[in-house]
Write a protein that holds these residues in place. Sequence first.
Motif, PDB file in Angstrom:
ATOM      1  N   GLY A   1      -0.985   0.488  -7.825  1.00  0.00           N
ATOM      2  CA  GLY A   1      -1.295   1.683  -8.604  1.00  0.00           C
ATOM      3  C   GLY A   1      -2.756   2.077  -8.641  1.00  0.00           C
ATOM      4  O   GLY A   1      -3.092   3.160  -9.098  1.00  0.00           O
ATOM      5  N   ALA A   2      -3.651   1.207  -8.174  1.00  0.00           N
ATOM      6  CA  ALA A   2      -5.092   1.503  -8.205  1.00  0.00           C
ATOM      7  C   ALA A   2      -5.510   2.191  -6.911  1.00  0.00           C
ATOM      8  O   ALA A   2      -5.141   1.751  -5.815  1.00  0.00           O
ATOM      9  CB  ALA A   2      -5.889   0.218  -8.382  1.00  0.00           C
TER      10      ALA A   2
ATOM     11  N   ILE B   1       0.850  -1.187   0.000  1.00  0.00           N
ATOM     12  CA  ILE B   1       0.000   0.000   0.000  1.00  0.00           C
ATOM     13  C   ILE B   1       0.883   1.233   0.000  1.00  0.00           C
ATOM     14  O   ILE B   1       1.816   1.341   0.802  1.00  0.00           O
ATOM     15  CB  ILE B   1      -0.908   0.000   1.234  1.00  0.00           C
ATOM     16  N   THR B   2       0.573   2.160  -0.896  1.00  0.00           N
ATOM     17  CA  THR B   2       1.238   3.454  -0.903  1.00  0.00           C
ATOM     18  C   THR B   2       0.185   4.524  -0.694  1.00  0.00           C
ATOM     19  O   THR B   2      -0.977   4.365  -1.080  1.00  0.00           O
ATOM     20  CB  THR B   2       1.985   3.709  -2.229  1.00  0.00           C
ATOM     21  N   VAL B   3       0.589   5.628  -0.076  1.00  0.00           N
ATOM     22  CA  VAL B   3      -0.328   6.737   0.182  1.00  0.00           C
ATOM     23  C   VAL B   3       0.291   8.005  -0.365  1.00  0.00           C
ATOM     24  O   VAL B   3       1.481   8.261  -0.178  1.00  0.00           O
ATOM     25  CB  VAL B   3      -0.615   6.895   1.690  1.00  0.00           C
ATOM     26  N   GLY B   4      -0.524   8.800  -1.048  1.00  0.00           N
ATOM     27  CA  GLY B   4      -0.052  10.065  -1.589  1.00  0.00           C
ATOM     28  C   GLY B   4      -1.206  10.946  -2.010  1.00  0.00           C
ATOM     29  O   GLY B   4      -2.376  10.575  -1.856  1.00  0.00           O
ATOM     30  N   GLY B   5      -0.858  12.090  -2.549  1.00  0.00           N
ATOM     31  CA  GLY B   5      -1.865  13.034  -3.004  1.00  0.00           C
ATOM     32  C   GLY B   5      -2.625  12.510  -4.211  1.00  0.00           C
ATOM     33  O   GLY B   5      -2.215  11.551  -4.866  1.00  0.00           O
ATOM     34  N   LEU B   6      -3.749  13.145  -4.488  1.00  0.00           N
ATOM     35  CA  LEU B   6      -4.574  12.788  -5.643  1.00  0.00           C
ATOM     36  C   LEU B   6      -4.180  13.639  -6.833  1.00  0.00           C
ATOM     37  O   LEU B   6      -3.806  14.798  -6.687  1.00  0.00           O
ATOM     38  CB  LEU B   6      -6.055  13.001  -5.323  1.00  0.00           C
TER      39      LEU B   6
END
Length: 146
Positions: A57-58, A2-7
């Motif tokens: 990536g989703a 899991i990666t977390v970042g801005g939209l």
Amino acid sequence: MITVGGLTEDDRAAWENLFAGYNTFYGRTLAPELVDRAWREFSRGERLHALGARVDGALVGIAHFFTHVSTTSADVCYLQDLFTDAEVRGRGAGRALIEAVAGWARARGCVRVYWHTHTSNTAARRLYDQVAVDKGFMQYQIPLDA
């Protein structure tokens, strides 16, 4: 993983789907102009903020949050919306989003992150009880018909 970042603009359709799922869970349907307004605010990144959790990536989860002043402390961060796709629940996306919001808030000098959930939301509360402290407050509202 899991990666977390801005939209990004490319996330708009997936974000709308997740945001609709969040609102459906709470029994509401948002008018398109409110969905557009939220996206504009997130894109500006001044008053409202959003992060997304991704698996391969989703986009599979979203968090919406903002800071505000407090009369008893430095600024605080309110995590207004948190939602993950049902197919990834229990795999860490919600936890990763909460941790990312906390890190974002900490970097900006906030002294705490807080949120509300419905008492019947037992699945989410299992996670929340692991990562936060239930301070025992209840929420009251006065609807203002604008």
